[in-house]
Scaffold this motif. Structure first.
Motif, PDB file in Angstrom:
ATOM      1  N   PHE A  67      -5.285 -48.724 -53.230  1.00  0.00           N
ATOM      2  CA  PHE A  67      -3.867 -48.916 -53.501  1.00  0.00           C
ATOM      3  C   PHE A  67      -3.494 -48.115 -54.740  1.00  0.00           C
ATOM      4  O   PHE A  67      -4.080 -48.301 -55.809  1.00  0.00           O
ATOM      5  CB  PHE A  67      -3.555 -50.400 -53.723  1.00  0.00           C
ATOM      6  CG  PHE A  67      -2.117 -50.674 -54.068  1.00  0.00           C
ATOM      7  CD1 PHE A  67      -1.122 -50.506 -53.119  1.00  0.00           C
ATOM      8  CD2 PHE A  67      -1.757 -51.095 -55.340  1.00  0.00           C
ATOM      9  CE1 PHE A  67       0.206 -50.750 -53.428  1.00  0.00           C
ATOM     10  CE2 PHE A  67      -0.436 -51.348 -55.661  1.00  0.00           C
ATOM     11  CZ  PHE A  67       0.550 -51.171 -54.699  1.00  0.00           C
ATOM     12  N   ASP A  68      -2.535 -47.228 -54.593  1.00  0.00           N
ATOM     13  CA  ASP A  68      -2.103 -46.376 -55.697  1.00  0.00           C
ATOM     14  C   ASP A  68      -1.078 -47.132 -56.549  1.00  0.00           C
ATOM     15  O   ASP A  68       0.033 -47.406 -56.090  1.00  0.00           O
ATOM     16  CB  ASP A  68      -1.478 -45.095 -55.146  1.00  0.00           C
ATOM     17  CG  ASP A  68      -1.061 -44.126 -56.254  1.00  0.00           C
ATOM     18  OD1 ASP A  68      -1.287 -44.447 -57.441  1.00  0.00           O
ATOM     19  OD2 ASP A  68      -0.513 -43.053 -55.924  1.00  0.00           O
ATOM     20  N   PRO A  69      -1.417 -47.478 -57.794  1.00  0.00           N
ATOM     21  CA  PRO A  69      -0.476 -48.218 -58.646  1.00  0.00           C
ATOM     22  C   PRO A  69       0.842 -47.481 -58.860  1.00  0.00           C
ATOM     23  O   PRO A  69       1.881 -48.112 -59.078  1.00  0.00           O
ATOM     24  CB  PRO A  69      -1.240 -48.380 -59.965  1.00  0.00           C
ATOM     25  CG  PRO A  69      -2.677 -48.196 -59.611  1.00  0.00           C
ATOM     26  CD  PRO A  69      -2.697 -47.221 -58.476  1.00  0.00           C
ATOM     27  N   ASN A  70       0.801 -46.152 -58.802  1.00  0.00           N
ATOM     28  CA  ASN A  70       2.021 -45.377 -59.018  1.00  0.00           C
ATOM     29  C   ASN A  70       3.053 -45.599 -57.914  1.00  0.00           C
ATOM     30  O   ASN A  70       4.230 -45.300 -58.095  1.00  0.00           O
ATOM     31  CB  ASN A  70       1.687 -43.890 -59.124  1.00  0.00           C
ATOM     32  CG  ASN A  70       0.866 -43.579 -60.365  1.00  0.00           C
ATOM     33  OD1 ASN A  70       1.095 -44.155 -61.427  1.00  0.00           O
ATOM     34  ND2 ASN A  70      -0.107 -42.695 -60.234  1.00  0.00           N
ATOM     35  N   LEU A  71       2.587 -46.111 -56.784  1.00  0.00           N
ATOM     36  CA  LEU A  71       3.499 -46.385 -55.677  1.00  0.00           C
ATOM     37  C   LEU A  71       4.540 -47.429 -56.057  1.00  0.00           C
ATOM     38  O   LEU A  71       5.673 -47.411 -55.558  1.00  0.00           O
ATOM     39  CB  LEU A  71       2.693 -46.856 -54.460  1.00  0.00           C
ATOM     40  CG  LEU A  71       3.440 -47.085 -53.149  1.00  0.00           C
ATOM     41  CD1 LEU A  71       4.006 -45.766 -52.625  1.00  0.00           C
ATOM     42  CD2 LEU A  71       2.510 -47.704 -52.113  1.00  0.00           C
TER      43      LEU A  71
END
Length: 351
Positions: A129-133
């Motif tokens: 899961f990309d936190p920047n999303l």
């Protein structure tokens, strides 16, 4: 200071450091900080279970497989491991349970190693899961832990999990299951996207600011719905309907509105209420005896709600592993302790 005295000094300090909990959480957790766990026993299917194998490459839905999703991170890993252990211990067909773990890229290899060594017979996948999303969409809430990007990963399950996974149970990392999870899995969602225990006696107005309720446009979101509070730490989700209805986009829309106009105070819960409250398939309350962690500010001890129990959920500030380590557990924390596979390392050698 002698070596023995230093160790005793650290032993006395350790509970104090633990009790600081979320306030002392640092983003610079290292690999050596990840906890170690004992290996769980192997849980096998009963004779009534159909033997099946799942692969992420499968293109068709297999109704014999129970899909469960949880997040994995360094801070809540001990809770996640206890949750997995509890599910397997009480499942009638444990080999038919597949876990879908959501983690950020940081530590993902080490988390995979820990899960594999703790549960050698478990079928699982870890998704990045990309936190920047979501980071730019998060607004500050009343508790720091609620603002972590991984807390919002449940919004993106339909995008992260394989398309053949059409239904999933989402569990928070601070709960244990004390019943056969197949009973929860088999609930009929009918036309609904989400199934969860509802609490219609709760004061629904408390979950949104006065600015929200003073706006005819905002509060019209609940028009035609009998909106009730539900806890998003336990949900049965129809991912097929979720994808068709583009519900991730709807949740993100409310998060963007929140960034501009501050219409609620509580993390990832209010967007779910705005989109789903009043349109949830009711599940028996026994499947989410929540609030055992107290409120979001003090985390005081609480009692069980009246009625039978299938799942114990330490939502709120107080977490059972922290209170047990501080030697100041709440009475119900002792119900979590048997599922704790944490491997304690003695500070003082026996020899």
């Amino acid at each position: 200071m002698s070596s023995l005295r230093l160790r005793l000094y650290l032993l006395l300090l350790f509970p104090i450091a633990i009790s600081l909990g979320e306030a002392s959480v640092s983003s610079s957790v290292t690999v050596t900080d990840l906890p170690a766990f004992r290996e769980a026993p192997a849980f096998r299917n009963g004779i009534e279970c159909s033997k099946t194998v799942w692969s992420p490459a499968d293109r068709t839905h297999n109704p014999s497989i129970i899909h469960i999703s949880m997040t994995l991170d360094a801070i809540y890993l001990r809770g996640s491991v206890a949750g997995v252990f509890s599910v397997l211990q009480h499942a009638s067909c444990p080999e038919n349970v597949v876990f879908h773990f959501i983690a950020t890229h940081r530590h993902s290899a080490d988390l995979r190693r820990i899960i594999s060594s703790t549960f050698p017979y478990l079928t699982f996948q870890i998704y990045h899961f990309d936190p920047n999303l979501v980071r730019s969409k998060i607004s500050l809430s009343i508790r720091r832990a609620l603002d972590q990007p991984l807390n919002y990963a449940r919004i993106y399950l339909a995008d992260l999990l394989p398309i053949a996974v059409r239904r999933v149970i989402y569990f928070d990392s601070d709960l244990v299951v004390v019943d056969d999870v197949a009973k929860l899995w088999r609930i009929d969602l009918r036309r609904h996207v989400v199934g969860a225990p509802e609490y219609c006696h709760a004061n629904f107005t408390n979950y949104f600011t006065s600015r929200f309720w003073s706006s005819q446009g905002y509060k019209s979101a609940f028009k035609g719905r009998k909106a009730c509070y539900f806890n998003t730490g336990v949900m049965v989700i129809d991912l097929g309907r979720w994808r068709e209805g583009r519900f991730t986009v709807k949740l993100e829309t409310w998060m963007r509105i929140q960034k501009r106009h501050r219409i609620y105070e509580l993390g990832s819960l209010p967007p779910f209420l705005l989109v789903f409250a009043g349109d949830v398939e009711p599940v028996e309350h026994r499947w989410n005896q929540h609030g055992l962690g107290g409120d979001n500010l003090e985390g005081l001890c609480r009692n069980l709600h009246p009625g039978p129990v299938s799942l114990l959920h330490w939502s709120g500030k107080g977490k059972p592993w922290l209170r047990l380590d501080s030697r100041e557990p709440c009475p119900l924390d002792l119900l979590w302790a048997p599922y704790d596979l944490f491997r304690y390392t003695p500070l003082i050698a026996d020899s």
